[in-house]
Scaffold this motif. Structure first.
Motif, short mmCIF file in Angstrom:
data_model
loop_
_atom_site.label_atom_id
_atom_site.label_comp_id
_atom_site.label_asym_id
_atom_site.label_seq_id
_atom_site.Cartn_x
_atom_site.Cartn_y
_atom_site.Cartn_z
N ASP A 36 0.87 -1.18 0.00
CA ASP A 36 0.00 0.00 0.00
C ASP A 36 0.91 1.23 0.00
OD1 ASP A 36 -2.57 1.33 0.29
OD2 ASP A 36 -1.97 1.76 2.35
N VAL A 37 0.78 2.09 -1.02
CA VAL A 37 1.72 3.20 -1.22
C VAL A 37 0.96 4.51 -1.33
CG1 VAL A 37 3.58 4.11 -2.67
CG2 VAL A 37 3.27 1.63 -2.47
N THR A 38 1.43 5.52 -0.61
CA THR A 38 0.89 6.87 -0.72
C THR A 38 2.03 7.84 -1.01
OG1 THR A 38 -0.92 6.40 0.81
CG2 THR A 38 -0.37 8.72 0.44
N ALA A 39 1.86 8.63 -2.05
CA ALA A 39 2.88 9.60 -2.44
C ALA A 39 2.33 11.01 -2.33
CB ALA A 39 3.35 9.35 -3.87
N THR A 40 3.08 11.90 -1.71
CA THR A 40 2.81 13.34 -1.68
C THR A 40 4.00 14.03 -2.35
OG1 THR A 40 3.92 13.72 0.43
CG2 THR A 40 1.60 13.02 0.52
N PRO A 41 3.97 15.34 -2.53
CA PRO A 41 5.11 15.98 -3.18
C PRO A 41 6.44 15.74 -2.48
CG PRO A 41 3.24 17.47 -3.17
CD PRO A 41 2.85 16.29 -2.34
N ASP A 42 6.45 15.53 -1.18
CA ASP A 42 7.69 15.43 -0.43
C ASP A 42 7.96 14.08 0.21
OD1 ASP A 42 8.35 18.16 -0.89
OD2 ASP A 42 6.91 18.72 0.67
N ARG A 43 7.01 13.13 0.10
CA ARG A 43 7.17 11.91 0.88
C ARG A 43 6.46 10.74 0.20
NH1 ARG A 43 7.82 11.03 6.79
NH2 ARG A 43 6.71 9.11 7.38
N LEU A 44 7.09 9.58 0.24
CA LEU A 44 6.47 8.36 -0.22
C LEU A 44 6.43 7.39 0.95
CD1 LEU A 44 7.00 6.53 -3.56
CD2 LEU A 44 7.15 5.23 -1.44
N ASP A 45 5.23 6.99 1.32
CA ASP A 45 5.02 6.04 2.41
C ASP A 45 4.52 4.72 1.85
OD1 ASP A 45 5.22 7.46 5.21
OD2 ASP A 45 4.23 8.90 3.89
N ALA A 46 5.16 3.63 2.24
CA ALA A 46 4.74 2.31 1.78
C ALA A 46 4.63 1.36 2.96
CB ALA A 46 5.74 1.77 0.76
N ARG A 47 3.66 0.47 2.88
CA ARG A 47 3.48 -0.52 3.95
C ARG A 47 2.87 -1.78 3.36
NH1 ARG A 47 -2.12 0.67 7.08
NH2 ARG A 47 -3.31 1.50 5.33
N PHE A 48 3.25 -2.91 3.89
CA PHE A 48 2.59 -4.15 3.52
C PHE A 48 1.39 -4.35 4.45
CE2 PHE A 48 1.65 -8.65 3.92
CZ PHE A 48 1.53 -9.01 2.58
N VAL A 49 0.22 -4.50 3.85
CA VAL A 49 -1.00 -4.68 4.62
C VAL A 49 -1.47 -6.12 4.46
CG1 VAL A 49 -3.38 -3.92 4.96
CG2 VAL A 49 -1.62 -2.27 4.27
N PRO A 50 -1.51 -6.90 5.53
CA PRO A 50 -1.91 -8.30 5.41
C PRO A 50 -3.42 -8.45 5.22
CG PRO A 50 -1.53 -7.74 7.71
CD PRO A 50 -1.13 -6.53 6.91
N ALA A 51 -3.79 -9.49 4.50
CA ALA A 51 -5.20 -9.83 4.38
C ALA A 51 -5.68 -10.46 5.68
CB ALA A 51 -5.41 -10.78 3.22
N GLU A 52 -7.00 -10.57 5.81
CA GLU A 52 -7.57 -11.20 7.00
C GLU A 52 -6.99 -12.60 7.19
OE1 GLU A 52 -11.97 -12.46 8.81
OE2 GLU A 52 -11.78 -11.57 6.81
N GLY A 53 -6.56 -12.89 8.39
CA GLY A 53 -5.96 -14.17 8.68
C GLY A 53 -4.45 -14.17 8.67
N SER A 54 -3.83 -13.05 8.23
CA SER A 54 -2.38 -12.91 8.21
C SER A 54 -1.98 -11.77 9.13
CB SER A 54 -1.88 -12.61 6.79
OG SER A 54 -2.28 -13.62 5.88
N SER A 55 -0.74 -11.79 9.60
CA SER A 55 -0.31 -10.76 10.55
C SER A 55 0.99 -10.05 10.16
CB SER A 55 -0.13 -11.37 11.95
OG SER A 55 0.83 -12.41 11.92
#
Length: 383
Positions: A354-373
């Motif tokens: 899951d990635v969100t980009a703004t003019p000054d920052r890129l944030d990324a994270r792995f988001v698990p599906a239900e049943g995963s952690s």
């Protein structure tokens, strides 16, 4: 939906200056008969584009009309771009859980990194599954994987008909090699999608070796993003090079080193049914090139989760879209390039990046599906 399978593309006449520029670009680097020139070659000023005609030697890929502004992706949207990325999907319960996770995140678009139905003749059923979960007009943007590139487990030509491009301004061969700026006006991200290392229906692999037309196309697309001062450049493909999974450097070292040399911000892959995220890597003193199968500490620019824009490149394999998991090789020689990983034998999970980009920052994270952690997160920021 576009016409029947195999329909040729209509090509608009190019301005004379653009034809001359594109001709000069390709002079001296013509491909072999089985490697036709790629479509949509940009220059640094983006004033030229090559023909988008599909040839008999190229997989017949359908370029959909630009549909105009899509929901959530427009010049008037807030100054952020939010997208997900995952490959190796399938049609089982885990694939549906991942799609539910994507729907809950409410991204503006999703990059599908190849290997979709894993079953021949099931393209429409796969597309219907995606549409049911994400919406009929949601931009679920395709790049082919090896399971559909040659038609043996589905056909990319059929997938691009039932999941067509929904982003305005896309250039190239949708499904095989393309790029798009998001939003189209005053963009924050250039997304470049390519297909190295996999066979197509003629049995040949597209050539991304150094200075080949497709290598040059990719390099020019990266350079043009910088010339336009687009804050972020993201490159996606099905196959990885750096890998601690089942597959090694399928994408090729030439393309991989070019992306690192040009300091592409983020490179996304699938193929390995696992999650693998590298540190920020860079070429320079002591690291003239990344060499597959070896590790060089000099190539690691930053090893924490907060990195500086322009310092190097992060590679993320996001192959946990729902198909059966692969193990990771924790004794692999390249493992010190990696910050974290998840696979069949270690922190097993399904989910999406899951990635969100703004003019000054890129944030990324792995988001698990239900049943995963399993989780991961990292940032790249202008400093």
């Amino acid at each position: 939906m576009s016409g029947p399978k195999g329909t040729r593309l209509r090509v608009k006449a190019l301005p004379a200056a653009a034809v001359v520029t594109a001709t000069l670009f390709l002079t001296g680097c013509q491909p072999a008969a089985t490697q036709p020139p790629p479509a949509g070659i940009p220059t640094a000023s983006e004033t030229a584009a090559a023909s988008e005609t599909a040839t008999p030697e190229t997989p017949v890929l359908r370029r959909t009309p630009d549909p105009g502004t899509t929901a959530g992706v427009s010049a008037a949207a807030p100054r952020s771009v939010h997208f997900t990325a995952q490959g190796d999907v399938g049609m089982g319960k885990d694939a549906k859980r991942v799609l539910d996770t994507i729907a809950g995140l409410k991204p503006q678009l999703s990059l599908a990194l190849g290997d979709f139905s894993y079953q021949a003749g099931k393209e429409k059923e796969f597309c219907a599954m995606v549409a049911e979960k994400l919406g009929a007009d949601f931009p679920y943007e395709l790049i082919t994987g090896n399971h559909e590139s040659d038609g043996h487990d589905g056909d990319i030509r059929n997938f691009v008909q039932c999941l067509p491009n929904r982003l305005p301004g896309l250039k190239g061969e949708y499904g095989t090699q393309w790029y798009v700026d998001v939003p189209e006006q005053n963009p924050l991200v250039r997304i470049i999608m390519v297909s190295p290392g996999i066979k197509f229906q003629d049995g040949n692999k597209l050539d991304y070796s150094k200075n080949s037309p497709r290598w040059l196309w990719t390099a020019a697309a990266v350079d043009a993003a910088k010339a336009k001062q687009i804050p972020w450049t993201v490159v996606g493909m099905h196959t990885p090079c750096l890998s601690i999974g089942k597959y090694d450097c399928v994408a090729g070292k030439d393309l991989t080193n070019m992306l690192v040399e040009k300091k592409v911000d983020l490179v996304l892959t699938g193929h390995n049914h696992s999650y693998q995220r590298t540190h920020q890597l860079s070429l320079g003193n002591g690291c003239t090139a990344l060499v597959p199968g070896t590790f060089s500490a000099a190539c690691v620019k930053d090893s924490d989760a907060s990195m500086a824009k322009g310092a190097g490149t992060v590679f993320a394999t996001s192959g946990l879209g729902g198909a059966g998991l692969h193990p990771v090789k924790e004794d692999d020689s390249e493992i010190r390039y990696f910050a974290t990983w998840s696979g069949q034998n270690r922190r097993a999970a399904f989910g999406t990046l899951d990635v969100t980009a703004t003019p000054d920052r890129l944030d990324a994270r792995f988001v698990p599906a239900e049943g995963s952690s399993f989780k991961d997160s990292f940032t790249i920021e202008k400093k």
